[in-house]
Motif scaffolding. Structure first.
Motif, mmCIF file in Angstrom:
data_model
loop_
_atom_site.group_PDB
_atom_site.id
_atom_site.type_symbol
_atom_site.label_atom_id
_atom_site.label_comp_id
_atom_site.label_asym_id
_atom_site.label_seq_id
_atom_site.Cartn_x
_atom_site.Cartn_y
_atom_site.Cartn_z
ATOM 1 N N VAL A 65 0.883 -1.188 0.084
ATOM 2 C CA VAL A 65 -0.059 0.097 0.129
ATOM 3 C C VAL A 65 0.866 1.319 -0.106
ATOM 4 N N PHE A 66 0.243 2.116 -0.810
ATOM 5 C CA PHE A 66 0.923 3.598 -0.947
ATOM 6 C C PHE A 66 2.116 3.807 -1.527
ATOM 7 N N SER A 67 2.767 2.819 -2.144
ATOM 8 C CA SER A 67 3.971 3.058 -2.780
ATOM 9 C C SER A 67 3.861 3.614 -4.061
ATOM 10 N N SER A 68 4.974 4.062 -4.655
ATOM 11 C CA SER A 68 4.820 4.928 -6.089
ATOM 12 C C SER A 68 6.253 4.484 -6.674
ATOM 13 N N PHE A 69 5.641 4.534 -8.068
ATOM 14 C CA PHE A 69 6.780 4.514 -8.911
ATOM 15 C C PHE A 69 6.807 5.472 -10.069
ATOM 16 N N ILE A 70 7.601 6.365 -10.124
ATOM 17 C CA ILE A 70 7.533 7.686 -10.908
ATOM 18 C C ILE A 70 8.684 7.981 -11.770
ATOM 19 N N GLY A 71 8.435 8.642 -12.909
ATOM 20 C CA GLY A 71 9.686 9.180 -13.634
ATOM 21 C C GLY A 71 9.489 8.667 -15.067
ATOM 22 N N ARG A 72 10.493 9.472 -15.981
ATOM 23 C CA ARG A 72 10.746 9.321 -17.300
ATOM 24 C C ARG A 72 11.632 8.187 -17.529
ATOM 25 N N GLY A 73 12.692 7.902 -16.716
ATOM 26 C CA GLY A 73 13.542 6.756 -16.954
ATOM 27 C C GLY A 73 12.860 5.184 -16.680
ATOM 28 N N LYS A 74 13.382 4.309 -17.178
ATOM 29 C CA LYS A 74 12.935 2.925 -16.919
ATOM 30 C C LYS A 74 12.963 2.598 -15.557
ATOM 31 N N ILE A 75 12.021 2.002 -14.893
ATOM 32 C CA ILE A 75 11.997 1.542 -13.864
ATOM 33 C C ILE A 75 11.631 -0.260 -13.752
ATOM 34 N N ALA A 76 12.879 -1.081 -13.677
ATOM 35 C CA ALA A 76 12.542 -2.647 -13.684
ATOM 36 C C ALA A 76 12.638 -3.119 -12.418
ATOM 37 N N LEU A 77 11.911 -4.115 -12.122
ATOM 38 C CA LEU A 77 11.780 -4.838 -11.046
ATOM 39 C C LEU A 77 11.883 -6.463 -11.412
ATOM 40 N N SER A 78 13.070 -7.196 -11.300
ATOM 41 C CA SER A 78 13.108 -8.372 -11.624
ATOM 42 C C SER A 78 12.111 -9.458 -10.701
ATOM 43 N N ASP A 79 11.873 -10.719 -11.090
ATOM 44 C CA ASP A 79 11.194 -11.642 -10.027
ATOM 45 C C ASP A 79 11.672 -11.590 -8.818
ATOM 46 N N PHE A 80 10.631 -11.955 -7.976
ATOM 47 C CA PHE A 80 10.408 -12.239 -6.475
ATOM 48 C C PHE A 80 10.851 -10.876 -5.878
ATOM 49 N N CYS A 81 10.550 -9.715 -6.278
ATOM 50 C CA CYS A 81 11.076 -8.480 -5.530
ATOM 51 C C CYS A 81 9.694 -8.224 -4.606
ATOM 52 N N ASN A 82 10.187 -7.545 -3.396
ATOM 53 C CA ASN A 82 8.995 -7.217 -2.595
ATOM 54 C C ASN A 82 9.127 -5.749 -2.139
ATOM 55 N N ILE A 83 8.091 -5.061 -2.325
ATOM 56 C CA ILE A 83 8.131 -3.576 -1.993
ATOM 57 C C ILE A 83 7.197 -3.354 -0.931
ATOM 58 N N SER A 84 7.753 -2.866 0.175
ATOM 59 C CA SER A 84 6.885 -2.737 1.418
ATOM 60 C C SER A 84 6.057 -1.443 1.214
ATOM 61 N N SER A 85 5.247 -1.160 2.316
ATOM 62 C CA SER A 85 4.225 0.163 2.122
ATOM 63 C C SER A 85 5.162 1.506 2.162
ATOM 64 N N ARG A 86 4.481 2.186 1.262
ATOM 65 C CA ARG A 86 5.084 3.616 1.313
ATOM 66 C C ARG A 86 6.472 3.759 0.826
ATOM 67 N N VAL A 87 6.979 2.917 -0.130
ATOM 68 C CA VAL A 87 8.223 3.031 -0.719
ATOM 69 C C VAL A 87 8.311 3.944 -2.046
ATOM 70 N N SER A 88 8.928 4.839 -2.390
ATOM 71 C CA SER A 88 8.865 5.605 -3.336
ATOM 72 C C SER A 88 10.137 5.354 -4.327
ATOM 73 N N VAL A 89 10.012 4.989 -5.405
ATOM 74 C CA VAL A 89 11.033 4.739 -6.455
ATOM 75 C C VAL A 89 10.889 5.965 -7.428
ATOM 76 N N TYR A 90 12.002 6.581 -7.897
ATOM 77 C CA TYR A 90 12.040 7.816 -9.018
ATOM 78 C C TYR A 90 13.118 7.280 -9.931
ATOM 79 N N SER A 91 12.672 7.591 -11.019
ATOM 80 C CA SER A 91 13.620 7.671 -12.187
ATOM 81 C C SER A 91 13.763 9.149 -12.643
ATOM 82 N N SER A 92 13.264 10.068 -11.977
ATOM 83 C CA SER A 92 13.544 11.460 -12.443
ATOM 84 C C SER A 92 13.592 12.173 -11.176
ATOM 85 N N ASN A 93 14.263 13.361 -11.052
ATOM 86 C CA ASN A 93 14.418 14.137 -9.852
ATOM 87 C C ASN A 93 14.870 15.426 -10.151
ATOM 88 N N ASP A 94 14.130 16.346 -9.908
ATOM 89 C CA ASP A 94 14.451 17.812 -9.706
ATOM 90 C C ASP A 94 15.934 18.177 -9.457
#
Length: 187
Positions: A66-95
Motif C-alpha cells: 500500500v501507498f507505494s509509488s513508481f514515478i519518472g521518465r526513466g525505466k524502472i524495472a523490477l526482476s522476479d520475486f521482488c517485494n516492495i513494502s508500504s510507502r516506498v517511493s521509487v523515482y527515475s526522475s528528480n528535480d
C-alpha cells in the motif's frame, strides 16, 4: 482489498499482463501503455505507477504494498520475486535542488534541470517501508533495504543496507536461492 477482474485489468491498457494479476481497484496507473506486468503480480491499495518514456516493468511474483509509488521518465524495472513494502517511493526522475533552475512539472523543460536515470531491482530484492530510491540506482540480486532508508547509491548483491544515507549492515543469506528452486519445481 478488492481486486480488479481480468476484464477490468485488460481495460487499463497495460503493454502486457501475465497470468494471475491481483491489482487493487484503488491503485492508479498513468501511461499504462508503458507498463508491463509479469505473472503473479500483486499491487495493493493506493499505489501509483506513473510511467514515462522508459516504462515500468514488473517481473514475476512481485508484491507492491500500500501507498507505494513508481514515478519518472526513466525505466524502472523490477526482476522476479521482488517485494516492495508500504510507502516506498521509487523515482527515475528528480528535480535539481541547487537553485540553478526551477522545479516542478508545471514549469517548461527549458527552465528546469531534471535528472532522468533508469532504476533496476534484480531478483529477490526487498525494500522496507518508507524508503526512497533515487534515479540511476541498481539494487543487485538479493539486496535488502531496511525501513526508512534513502537509497542514493547502488547496493551489492546479498547485502543488507539501512539508514539515511544508506550503509551496508551485513551480508544476507543466499538460502532463498535454493528455496526458489524448490518453489519453481513445485509449480
Amino acid at each position: 482489498m478488492a481486486c480488479l477482474s481480468p476484464d477490468e485489468v485488460k481495460k487499463i491498457g497495460f503493454r502486457c499482463v501475465g497470468d494471475n494479476p491481483r491489482i487493487s481497484d484503488k491503485a492508479s496507473f498513468y501511461n499504462p501503455g508503458n507498463i508491463s506486468l509479469g505473472n503473479n503480480v500483486r499491487i495493493d491499495d493506493f499505489c501509483v505507477f506513473s510511467a514515462g518514456e522508459g516504462g515500468i516493468i514488473l517481473g514475476d511474483y512481485i508484491h507492491v504494498a500500500v501507498f507505494s509509488s513508481f514515478i519518472g521518465r526513466g525505466k524502472i524495472a523490477l526482476s522476479d520475486f521482488c517485494n516492495i513494502s508500504s510507502r516506498v517511493s521509487v523515482y527515475s526522475s528528480n528535480d535539481d535542488y541547487s537553485g540553478q533552475s526551477m522545479t516542478n512539472p508545471t514549469i517548461p523543460e527549458a527552465f528546469t534541470a531534471v535528472d532522468h536515470a533508469d532504476v533496476y531491482f534484480e531478483k529477490h530484492v526487498i525494500v522496507g517501508c518508507g524508503s526512497v530510491v533515487l534515479p540511476g540506482i541498481t539494487l543487485r540480486e538479493g539486496c535488502a533495504i531496511g525501513a526508512l532508508s534513502l537509497v542514493s547509491a547502488d547496493c551489492d548483491a546479498f547485502s543488507i543496507y539501512a539508514g539515511n544515507p544508506i550503509k551496508r549492515i551485513k551480508s544476507r543469506s543466499r538460502d532463498l536461492l535454493s528455496i526458489e528452486d524448490e518453489f519453481l519445481k513445485s509449480k
